[in-house]
Design a protein around this motif. Structure first.
Motif, PDB file in Angstrom:
ATOM      1  N   SER A  69     -58.816  10.349  19.589  1.00 17.12           N
ATOM      2  CA  SER A  69     -60.316  10.304  19.943  1.00 17.12           C
ATOM      3  C   SER A  69     -60.820  10.589  21.230  1.00 17.12           C
ATOM      4  O   SER A  69     -61.805  11.201  21.355  1.00 17.12           O
ATOM      5  N   GLU A  80     -59.180  12.443  23.338  1.00 10.15           N
ATOM      6  CA  GLU A  80     -58.856  13.995  23.664  1.00 10.15           C
ATOM      7  C   GLU A  80     -60.185  14.700  23.293  1.00 10.15           C
ATOM      8  O   GLU A  80     -60.465  15.655  23.833  1.00 10.15           O
ATOM      9  N   VAL A  81     -60.910  14.462  22.246  1.00 10.73           N
ATOM     10  CA  VAL A  81     -62.066  15.260  21.645  1.00 10.73           C
ATOM     11  C   VAL A  81     -63.424  14.521  22.119  1.00 10.73           C
ATOM     12  O   VAL A  81     -64.214  15.193  21.745  1.00 10.73           O
ATOM     13  N   SER A  82     -63.367  13.616  22.659  1.00 12.67           N
ATOM     14  CA  SER A  82     -64.614  12.763  23.148  1.00 12.67           C
ATOM     15  C   SER A  82     -65.313  13.622  24.174  1.00 12.67           C
ATOM     16  O   SER A  82     -64.574  14.347  24.938  1.00 12.67           O
ATOM     17  N   ASP A  83     -66.532  13.601  24.439  1.00 12.57           N
ATOM     18  CA  ASP A  83     -67.260  14.310  25.564  1.00 12.57           C
ATOM     19  C   ASP A  83     -67.336  13.843  26.700  1.00 12.57           C
ATOM     20  O   ASP A  83     -68.227  14.144  27.539  1.00 12.57           O
ATOM     21  N   GLY A  84     -66.644  12.753  26.983  1.00 14.66           N
ATOM     22  CA  GLY A  84     -66.673  11.921  28.217  1.00 14.66           C
ATOM     23  C   GLY A  84     -67.941  11.169  28.521  1.00 14.66           C
ATOM     24  O   GLY A  84     -68.272  10.614  29.642  1.00 14.66           O
ATOM     25  N   THR A  85     -68.313  10.520  27.349  1.00 12.14           N
ATOM     26  CA  THR A  85     -69.490   9.396  27.452  1.00 12.14           C
ATOM     27  C   THR A  85     -68.919   8.110  27.632  1.00 12.14           C
ATOM     28  O   THR A  85     -67.467   7.942  27.903  1.00 12.14           O
ATOM     29  N   THR A 105     -65.752   7.274  25.394  1.00 14.71           N
ATOM     30  CA  THR A 105     -64.566   7.676  25.943  1.00 14.71           C
ATOM     31  C   THR A 105     -63.912   6.481  26.992  1.00 14.71           C
ATOM     32  O   THR A 105     -62.929   6.199  26.956  1.00 14.71           O
TER      33      THR A 105
END
Length: 106
Positions: free
Chosen positions: A68, A70-75, A78
């Motif tokens: 999760s 690895e695919v998260s957007d840095g929010t 994360t």
């Protein structure tokens, strides 16, 4: 769509004004550490889940958290997942918590 944006704004407002973020972070950390307050498939069960540092089920949950991240957007999500994963790894570290070596045979 407009309803979606309204829902997101409402969620954001409630997260900003309550202690919910602390509860979310704590919940994820408990799950990553293998110590959820109840079994997910039996939420009303009174069965207490014990710490199982070598459980394949718990290892799978950590793997899902890692994927999760690895695919998260840095929010902020994360960050929450990263800290929970760090807690899960730390509680299983045999060099830090030598007592868990006794549990290896189970």
């Amino acid at each position: 769509n407009k309803q979606y944006q309204s829902d997101i704004q409402e969620l954001y407002t409630s997260l900003k004004s309550t202690s919910l973020p602390i509860k979310i972070i704590t919940h994820f950390a408990y799950i990553a550490a293998g110590m959820p307050k109840s079994h997910p498939s039996r939420p009303t069960s009174s069965h207490v889940i014990t710490f199982r540092p070598y459980s394949s089920r718990d290892a799978h949950i950590l793997c899902q958290m890692k994927r999760s991240i690895e695919v998260s957007d840095g929010t902020k999500v994360t960050l929450i997942l990263q800290e929970a994963l760090r807690a899960g790894k730390a509680c299983r570290d045999e060099s830090t918590v030598e007592e868990i070596l006794v549990l290896k045979k189970f």
